[in-house]
Scaffold this active site. Structure first.
Site, PDB file in Angstrom:
ATOM      1  N   GLY A  54       0.719  -1.177  -0.036  1.00  0.00           N
ATOM      2  CA  GLY A  54      -0.231  -0.072  -0.068  1.00  0.00           C
ATOM      3  C   GLY A  54       0.944   1.125  -0.100  1.00  0.00           C
ATOM      4  N   CYS A  81       5.516  -6.235   0.764  1.00  0.00           N
ATOM      5  CA  CYS A  81       5.898  -4.792   0.860  1.00  0.00           C
ATOM      6  C   CYS A  81       5.259  -3.967   1.982  1.00  0.00           C
ATOM      7  CB  CYS A  81       5.281  -4.049  -0.539  1.00  0.00           C
ATOM      8  SG  CYS A  81       5.890  -2.355  -0.767  1.00  0.00           S
ATOM      9  N   TYR A  82       4.196  -2.957   2.059  1.00  0.00           N
ATOM     10  CA  TYR A  82       3.778  -2.313   3.290  1.00  0.00           C
ATOM     11  C   TYR A  82       3.506  -3.569   4.296  1.00  0.00           C
ATOM     12  CZ  TYR A  82       0.809   0.572   6.257  1.00  0.00           C
ATOM     13  OH  TYR A  82       0.280   1.126   7.305  1.00  0.00           O
ATOM     14  N   HIS A 168       7.442  -7.251  -4.737  1.00  0.00           N
ATOM     15  CA  HIS A 168       6.243  -7.748  -5.235  1.00  0.00           C
ATOM     16  C   HIS A 168       6.010  -9.052  -5.977  1.00  0.00           C
ATOM     17  CE1 HIS A 168       4.034  -3.974  -4.084  1.00  0.00           C
ATOM     18  NE2 HIS A 168       5.076  -3.574  -4.193  1.00  0.00           N
ATOM     19  N   GLU A 170       3.676 -10.680  -6.937  1.00  0.00           N
ATOM     20  CA  GLU A 170       2.451 -10.790  -7.690  1.00  0.00           C
ATOM     21  C   GLU A 170       2.774 -10.210  -9.067  1.00  0.00           C
ATOM     22  OE1 GLU A 170       3.068  -8.753  -5.278  1.00  0.00           O
ATOM     23  OE2 GLU A 170       1.834  -7.021  -5.300  1.00  0.00           O
ATOM     24  N   SER A 222     -24.088  -2.712 -22.049  1.00  0.00           N
ATOM     25  CA  SER A 222     -23.481  -1.654 -22.733  1.00  0.00           C
ATOM     26  C   SER A 222     -22.898  -2.589 -24.062  1.00  0.00           C
ATOM     27  CB  SER A 222     -22.510  -1.391 -21.804  1.00  0.00           C
ATOM     28  OG  SER A 222     -21.608  -2.468 -21.522  1.00  0.00           O
ATOM     29  N   GLY A 223     -22.739  -3.557 -24.190  1.00  0.00           N
ATOM     30  CA  GLY A 223     -22.306  -4.301 -25.327  1.00  0.00           C
ATOM     31  C   GLY A 223     -20.450  -4.665 -24.751  1.00  0.00           C
ATOM     32  N   GLY A 224     -20.254  -4.511 -23.507  1.00  0.00           N
ATOM     33  CA  GLY A 224     -19.005  -4.717 -23.274  1.00  0.00           C
ATOM     34  C   GLY A 224     -18.859  -6.239 -22.629  1.00  0.00           C
ATOM     35  N   VAL A 225     -17.831  -6.750 -22.018  1.00  0.00           N
ATOM     36  CA  VAL A 225     -17.703  -8.025 -21.764  1.00  0.00           C
ATOM     37  C   VAL A 225     -18.730  -8.503 -20.627  1.00  0.00           C
ATOM     38  CG1 VAL A 225     -16.099  -9.758 -20.819  1.00  0.00           C
ATOM     39  CG2 VAL A 225     -15.311  -8.005 -22.413  1.00  0.00           C
ATOM     40  N   ASP A 226     -18.466  -7.572 -19.643  1.00  0.00           N
ATOM     41  CA  ASP A 226     -19.437  -8.168 -18.441  1.00  0.00           C
ATOM     42  C   ASP A 226     -21.116  -8.083 -18.494  1.00  0.00           C
ATOM     43  OD1 ASP A 226     -16.668  -7.609 -17.546  1.00  0.00           O
ATOM     44  OD2 ASP A 226     -17.344  -5.865 -16.314  1.00  0.00           O
ATOM     45  N   SER A 227     -21.447  -7.219 -19.043  1.00  0.00           N
ATOM     46  CA  SER A 227     -22.852  -7.415 -19.026  1.00  0.00           C
ATOM     47  C   SER A 227     -23.177  -8.275 -20.147  1.00  0.00           C
ATOM     48  CB  SER A 227     -23.631  -5.784 -19.524  1.00  0.00           C
ATOM     49  OG  SER A 227     -23.272  -5.510 -20.685  1.00  0.00           O
ATOM     50  N   THR A 228     -22.505  -8.636 -21.349  1.00  0.00           N
ATOM     51  CA  THR A 228     -23.012  -9.682 -22.311  1.00  0.00           C
ATOM     52  C   THR A 228     -22.988 -11.208 -21.524  1.00  0.00           C
ATOM     53  OG1 THR A 228     -21.906  -7.928 -23.774  1.00  0.00           O
ATOM     54  CG2 THR A 228     -22.387 -10.452 -24.720  1.00  0.00           C
ATOM     55  N   LYS A 372     -12.342  -9.762 -14.046  1.00  0.00           N
ATOM     56  CA  LYS A 372     -12.363  -9.747 -15.394  1.00  0.00           C
ATOM     57  C   LYS A 372     -11.798 -10.883 -16.383  1.00  0.00           C
ATOM     58  CE  LYS A 372     -13.570  -6.644 -18.498  1.00  0.00           C
ATOM     59  NZ  LYS A 372     -14.628  -5.573 -18.176  1.00  0.00           N
TER      60      LYS A 372
END
Ligand code: XMP
Length: 585
Positions: A54, A81-82, A168, A170, A222-228, A372
């Site tokens: 952080g 890290c933090y 890090h 990750e 919206s036509g984006g990935v999530d809503s589709t 995502k």
């Protein structure tokens, strides 16, 4: 049917907390993110805890902390890290405040090859980003490794299952990162593989059926990935005749977008999918509007009006309907910085009817436990086209925030090595928003950090662009009053389509996270606008790196762009975020 996480990532406000959880999930281990100060009693049951990095210093008043009782839980703990500094600070070690810090690549020399570092070569590249450092390990701990600038780059007290690293693990630049996370998850925590997003599809479908309980589902898509993907899951889980969707064509969309969305939904088997043409209304709402906030406000208000009208006229607020949304996991979590800010934004944007449905629990969010990448994996399993799944993110207000406007007329002005362009754009420095002119250079500077250095040196600017090509010398460019009009939007759509086509054909689009194309009202008579290319790499949009594209591609792109009517010059944005934002607005 909710899953218990084996690993809980404690969020101390770092941009990487979701990246850590995603990396853990990539090993097939279910992980969730919680606020760092979650009481230990609520964390019991997890096999492992990871305290994220952080931006704070443990010495700052009010900086994030953890419940010290977590160190006595049966779970193993890894501080990153933090997280390492916090462990050292809370357990009796010594943390030194730093002024300059260590950022970027470093080499880890392993001094004690303990379980966490099993299989890690003695000299390995790691990625560092810290100001403070641990000077002395707490009682019971041993230092495991060092870098040139950091004597305690990793430490452990295996008897209490406490581990920490300053770098890090990750991020991909830390070469032994995956090995270290693997050691922590499987050898130290004893995790088992229990997570496979596409394997969850039947469970999610059952959840949808239970939530719907015989009612019909309505989506704004919206036509984006999530809503589709969310919509498709509902189509499969329920009778497709029971799932309705509406897409609002605001006129602020990219070339052929509406046709693309319509074709996709038809392919997916949607029976009640409508396109609502609201282009005129949006254009009218934006007439004469120039400021970024005012533009957003006008679009937001218009969205609410159109959504309300659709909900009312379709009777979607009646008791036999519930609302579907494509909310994904990071959207559900309040964490530091932008996530919180975004949440505030959506709250303000909620149409009253939708808020009522949410408050009454009449809502289905089938993707709320997925990241995502996992949503894409599910989409792939559902047979959704790769072209849709791999799309770059696109902002809700659309091209309106990429079509810059202004009331004034002014000339470009030479300062030092460049020209101050007579146009303002949004930036972010520290926690605050800036709105300043950009500096244009006559050609590409050398060095990845040239833009940052110039912005630090020249006060009053927040971006640096390089002129890739121009019909007129930079010194002769002027701004003129400009608004969002059908004509300017058509030009923007054209240049955006050229950029998309060429970056797709060359494969460049696969190497970046997003590629905004902006039109600014700077040019000469007859060619009043110029184009700004803004390809960036990012993890989540909260920070971003400007990416330089291959010279041959840039040349081909600029040649085509300069042929578009009304376009005077092509600029290339060289600025990282911060100090600039991704969009210009
Ligand atoms: P900035 O410009 O703030 O953008 O660096 C960060 C990311 O957010 C996207 N963005 C939006 N997305 N609605 C959205 O759905 C919005 O109003 C919005 N504004 C910015 C932007 O495209 C980038 O990916």
């Amino acid at each position: 049917m909710t899953k218990s996480p084996q690993i809980i990532v404690l969020d101390t406000g770092g941009q990487y907390c979701h990246l850590i959880a995603r990396k853990v999930r990539e090993f097939g281990v279910y992980a969730e993110v919680r606020p760092s100060e979650t009481p230990a009693s609520q964390l019991a049951g997890a096999r492992g805890l990871i305290i994220s990095g952080g931006p704070s210093s443990v010495y700052e008043p009010g900086s994030p902390t953890v419940d010290p009782a977590i160190f006595d839980l049966n779970a193993a703990t890894l501080g990153i890290c933090y997280g390492q500094q916090l462990m050292a600070y809370l357990l009796g070690g010594n943390v030194k405040r730093g002024d300059k810090g260590e950022y970027g690549l470093a080499f880890l020399d392993v001094t004690t090859p303990q379980t966490l570092l099993d299989g890690v070569n003695s000299h390995q590249q790691v990625w560092m980003s810290h100001r403070d450092t641990v000077l002395a390990v707490p009682p019971g701990f041993t230092a495991l490794g060092a870098t040139g600038a950091c004597a305690i780059a990793a430490m452990a007290d295996p008897s209490r299952k406490l581990y920490a690293v300053q770098f890090h693990p990750e991020v991909a630049h830390t070469h032994p990162g995956r090995q270290i996370l693997h050691n922590f998850l499987f050898t130290i925590c004893g995790c088992v593989q229990d997570w496979d997003p596409s394997g969850r599809i039947p469970v999610v479908e059952e959840q949808i059926r239970q939530a719907a309980a015989g009612r019909k589902v309505f989506f704004f898509v919206s036509g984006g990935v999530d809503s589709t993907v969310a919509y498709t899951l509902c189509l499969r889980a329920l009778d497709p005749g029971q799932v309705h969707g509406a897409y609002v064509d605001t006129g602020m969309m990219r070339e052929n977008e509406t046709e693309f969305v319509r074709a996709n939904f038809s392919k997916l088997g949607a029976r009640h999918f409508t396109v609502v043409d609201a282009r005129r209304e949006f254009l009218a709402a934006l007439e004469g509007v120039t400021g970024p906030e005012e533009k957003r406000h006008a679009i937001g208000g218009q969205f609410l009006a159109v959504q309300d009208r659709i909900l009312q006229s379709g009777h979607y607020l009646d008791a036999d309907w519930i609302l579907g949304q494509g909310t994904i996991y990071p959207d559900t979590i309040e964490s530091g910085g932008a996530a919180k800010a975004d949440k505030i934004k959506t709250h303000h944007n909620r149409v009253e009817g939708i808020q009522r449905l949410i408050d009454a629990g009449r809502i289905i969010e089938p993707l709320s436990s997925f990241y995502k990448d996992e949503v894409r994996e599910i989409g792939r399993e559902l047979g959704i086209d790769e072209e849709l799944l791999e799309r770059h993110p696109f902002p809700g207000p659309g091209l309106a925030i990429r079509c810059l406007c202004g009331n004034d007329s002014a000339a470009a002005r030479q300062i030092g090595e460049g020209y101050l362009l007579p146009v303002h754009s949004v930036g972010v420095q520290g926690d605050s928003r800036t709105y300043r002119p950009a500096l244009a250079l006559d050609g590409m500077p050398s060095g990845e950090h040239a833009a940052t250095e110039l912005i630090n040196r020249i006060s009053g600017i927040n971006r640096v662009v390089a002129a890739a090509a121009s019909h007129a010398p930079l010194g002769s460019l002027r701004s003129a009053p400009a608004y969002i009009t059908e004509e300017r939007l058509a030009h923007l759509r054209r240049v955006d389509a050229i950029v998309r086509r060429l970056s797709h054909q060359s494969g460049f689009d696969k190497t970046i996270w997003q590629f905004p194309v902006v039109v600014i009202p700077v040019g000469v008579e007859g060619r009043p606008d110029s184009v700004v290319l803004r390809p960036v790499d990012s993890v989540d949009g909260m920070t971003a790196r400007a990416v330089i594209m291959p010279a041959a591609l840039l040349k081909q792109m600029t040649e085509e762009l300069l042929q578009v009517e009304g376009i005077c010059a092509v600029f290339y944005d060289l600025t990282h975020k911060p100090p600039a934002t991704i969009e210009w607005e």
